[in-house]
Enzyme design. Structure first.
Site, PDB file in Angstrom:
ATOM      1  CE1 TYR A   1     -22.414  22.402  41.756  1.00  0.00           C
ATOM      2  CE2 TYR A   1     -22.479  21.995  39.386  1.00  0.00           C
ATOM      3  CZ  TYR A   1     -22.414  23.022  40.516  1.00  0.00           C
ATOM      4  OH  TYR A   1     -22.425  24.226  40.277  1.00  0.00           O
TER       5      TYR A   1
ATOM      6  CE  LYS B   1     -19.034  23.587  41.983  1.00  0.00           C
ATOM      7  NZ  LYS B   1     -19.041  24.010  40.544  1.00  0.00           N
TER       8      LYS B   1
END
Length: 303
Positions: free
Chosen positions: A145, A173
């Site tokens: 992330y 992400k």
């Protein structure tokens, strides 16, 4: 790239249209596990093939480890087998992140979301070791992330190339707002990129992303999926039209308050489980709620 990894076949072990799901609470602020199950089922019924729990939108900084575990177990019970359940386990403490990762695996999660360590702002080698330690601790696929405006630390291209050699680190992400950097990393590593900034869903798909992890999908799951479907079938004009139709809702939800606040306001309007936000977040005021309702209706969404 390690061709024996989970991304070697270009399969999508973490799904394509993922919702960064809010964590429903009761009016007194306690975890609403039944509500989480109902919301998860609604999102999957609406076309989402993955749910990301205990991320930014899921208020992970203010939920306990025990609550995270119960949330994962509850959602797995509700939709396991019908959608991927991705548990957010990232913290600024490597040992705690490893413990959360192992707990999520025991709870039945299909994968993990691991954010770059925040606040302490470690050097890139520290970031690499932290993320590798989590991936080493489990047998699940891992999505990194990258959200530097919150963590204070960007995942560098060199670090991503190194981490891509790990057989269980399969995805990113991306909330870097750096399309050129993302394009280079996709080309260099083969990592599965997911857009985590709804306003960039279509642009990131165009440079090689495989899907989205969407906050807006909490309230507009079918509309979010429709953009992906139009792009996948090669109807770029329709994908652009649908993307542009959603943009005013995205802007209202993401620019005027944290997405958790605005998503919970719209979910409550729709009669879906959401509940209050936990401090230090504050509820949407009446003026913002009115603007959210207008943007929601203008985006062609229905209750």
């Amino acid at each position: 790239m390690n061709d024996t990894s989970l991304r070697g076949s270009r399969a999508l072990p973490l799904g394509r249209c993922l919702t960064a799901m809010v964590t429903p609470f009761h009016p007194d602020g306690t975890l609403d596990a039944d509500g989480a199950q109902k919301l998860a089922a609604h999102l999957v019924d609406s076309g989402c093939d993955g749910l990301v729990l205990s991320g930014t939108t899921g208020e992970s900084p203010t939920t306990t480890d025990a609550e995270k575990d119960l949330l994962t177990r509850s959602v797995v019970e509700a939709v396991g087998g019908r959608a991927r359940v991705i548990a957010g386990v990232g913290t600024s403490d490597t040992a705690q992140s490893v413990a959360l990762a192992r707990a999520a695996e025991r709870a039945g999660a299909d994968g993990l979301l691991v954010v770059t360590p925040y606040y302490s702002r470690p050097q890139q080698e520290g970031v690499r070791r932290h993320l590798s330690a989590v991936a080493d601790a489990v047998s699940l696929p891992v999505m990194l992330y990258d959200i530097p405006h919150r963590t204070g630390t960007r995942l560098s291209g060199e670090t991503l190339r190194s981490l891509a050699e790990h057989p269980r680190i399969v995805a990113v992400k991306d909330v870097s707002y750096d399309l050129a950097g993302a394009a280079r990393t996709i080309a260099d590593t083969g990592l599965h990129y997911y857009c985590g900034a709804d306003e960039l869903n279509l642009p990131l798909l165009a440079i090689g992303a495989v899907g989205v992890v969407s906050t807006v999908a909490n309230v507009a799951p079918r509309q979010t999926l429709a953009v992906l479907d139009a792009y996948a079938r090669g109807d770029n004009a329709e994908a652009l039209r649908l993307h542009q139709q959603l943009l005013p809702l995205v802007q209202t939800m993401m620019d005027e308050a944290p997405g958790t606040v605005t998503a919970k306001a719209l979910l409550a309007d729709a009669g879906l489980p959401a509940g209050p936000v936990r401090p230090p977040l504050v509820e949407a005021d009446p003026d913002l709620r009115d603007r959210l309702r207008t943007a929601f209706q203008n985006a062609g969404c229905s209750r």
